[in-house]
Motif scaffolding. Structure first.
Motif, PDB file in Angstrom:
ATOM      1  N   UNK A 293       0.817  -1.208   0.000  1.00 17.93           N
ATOM      2  CA  UNK A 293       0.000   0.000   0.000  1.00 17.93           C
ATOM      3  C   UNK A 293       0.854   1.263   0.000  1.00 17.93           C
ATOM      4  N   UNK A 294       0.286   2.326  -0.586  1.00 15.48           N
ATOM      5  CA  UNK A 294       1.010   3.592  -0.770  1.00 15.48           C
ATOM      6  C   UNK A 294       0.590   4.693   0.194  1.00 15.48           C
ATOM      7  N   UNK A 295      -0.668   4.670   0.638  1.00 13.33           N
ATOM      8  CA  UNK A 295      -1.214   5.736   1.483  1.00 13.33           C
ATOM      9  C   UNK A 295      -2.123   5.138   2.553  1.00 13.33           C
ATOM     10  N   UNK A 296      -2.303   5.847   3.663  1.00 12.53           N
ATOM     11  CA  UNK A 296      -3.131   5.311   4.748  1.00 12.53           C
ATOM     12  C   UNK A 296      -4.599   5.093   4.374  1.00 12.53           C
ATOM     13  N   UNK A 297      -5.210   6.055   3.689  1.00 12.92           N
ATOM     14  CA  UNK A 297      -6.640   5.932   3.376  1.00 12.92           C
ATOM     15  C   UNK A 297      -7.012   6.979   2.334  1.00 12.92           C
ATOM     16  N   UNK A 298      -8.275   6.947   1.947  1.00  9.41           N
ATOM     17  CA  UNK A 298      -8.818   7.949   1.032  1.00  9.41           C
ATOM     18  C   UNK A 298     -10.281   8.168   1.383  1.00  9.41           C
ATOM     19  N   UNK A 299     -10.827   9.217   0.844  1.00 11.70           N
ATOM     20  CA  UNK A 299     -12.260   9.415   0.944  1.00 11.70           C
ATOM     21  C   UNK A 299     -12.858   8.493  -0.105  1.00 11.70           C
ATOM     22  N   UNK A 300     -13.668   7.542   0.333  1.00 14.25           N
ATOM     23  CA  UNK A 300     -14.233   6.557  -0.590  1.00 14.25           C
ATOM     24  C   UNK A 300     -15.110   7.226  -1.630  1.00 14.25           C
ATOM     25  N   UNK A 301     -14.766   7.012  -2.880  1.00 13.06           N
ATOM     26  CA  UNK A 301     -15.583   7.551  -3.963  1.00 13.06           C
ATOM     27  C   UNK A 301     -16.196   6.427  -4.788  1.00 13.06           C
ATOM     28  N   UNK A 302     -15.908   5.201  -4.435  1.00 19.86           N
ATOM     29  CA  UNK A 302     -16.497   4.055  -5.127  1.00 19.86           C
ATOM     30  C   UNK A 302     -16.626   2.906  -4.131  1.00 19.86           C
ATOM     31  N   UNK A 303     -17.314   1.875  -4.536  1.00 21.19           N
ATOM     32  CA  UNK A 303     -17.480   0.732  -3.650  1.00 21.19           C
ATOM     33  C   UNK A 303     -16.356  -0.288  -3.807  1.00 21.19           C
ATOM     34  N   UNK A 304     -15.558  -0.171  -4.856  1.00 18.86           N
ATOM     35  CA  UNK A 304     -14.467  -1.121  -5.084  1.00 18.86           C
ATOM     36  C   UNK A 304     -13.306  -0.824  -4.145  1.00 18.86           C
ATOM     37  N   UNK A 305     -12.852  -1.855  -3.446  1.00 19.61           N
ATOM     38  CA  UNK A 305     -11.694  -1.697  -2.566  1.00 19.61           C
ATOM     39  C   UNK A 305     -10.425  -1.598  -3.405  1.00 19.61           C
ATOM     40  N   UNK A 306      -9.452  -0.845  -2.897  1.00 22.59           N
ATOM     41  CA  UNK A 306      -8.224  -0.605  -3.633  1.00 22.59           C
ATOM     42  C   UNK A 306      -7.033  -0.837  -2.714  1.00 22.59           C
TER      43      UNK A 306
END
Length: 165
Positions: free
Chosen positions: A52-65
């Motif tokens: 992983x590259x970053x701690x988190x994001x504001x979810x803009x989709x239902x697909x996990x990344x």
């Protein structure tokens, strides 16, 4: 009389990639400020790794990344349950989070991504009550990681950055 030669699948993970596999598989990656999470089930000899590259994001989709720590952990949880196991049965190891440009911190005010990634990995381990048995995080430079799903071993080669004073 000679030992049987076992074919081992070698899989390289780039940034944001996630893989769940079985023995005989070796998962590899190279990390800088990113963090690799490895989970291994000692009885079933299954598990996975993410980069992983970053701690988190504001979810803009239902697909996990797998680019994000919180979503990568959720991918692991889903895979564990899909294999009829529980996340708490796995051994967790964490690697990476090396500061890649330590000399810039003295001259430029910017976010310390490496430190944020290390903190996120530790927070996710605690939140999901995972059995953290080893870690090699922080410092400077990059790490090469090889994770063997047959025995749970992880080999780490750490190359720190030498700074001029």
């Amino acid at each position: 009389m000679s030992a049987a030669i076992r074919e081992v699948a070698e899989v390289y993970l780039g940034p944001g990639e996630f893989r769940f596999a079985t023995c005989p598989t070796r998962l590899r990656t190279i990390l800088g400020s990113c963090v690799a999470i490895t989970l291994w089930h000692p009885q079933r000899k299954i598990g996975g790794m993410c980069h992983f590259m970053l701690p988190s994001r504001v979810r803009c989709s239902t697909a996990l990344n797998g680019l994000y720590a919180d979503e990568a952990i959720e991918l692991f949880v889903r895979q564990a349950r899909a294999h009829r196991t529980e996340p708490e049965e796995y051994q967790l190891k964490l690697f990476g989070g090396g500061e890649m440009f330590p000399e810039l911190q003295r001259h430029v005010a910017f976010s310390d991504v490496a430190r944020l990634n290390v903190n996120a990995a530790l927070e996710m381990a605690a939140l999901y009550r995972l059995d953290l048995i080893a870690q090699d995080m922080g410092s400077t430079g990059y790490r090469s990681i090889v994770f063997d799903l047959c025995n749970g071993d992880v080999w780490v080669r750490h190359q720190p950055i030498r700074t001029l004073n």
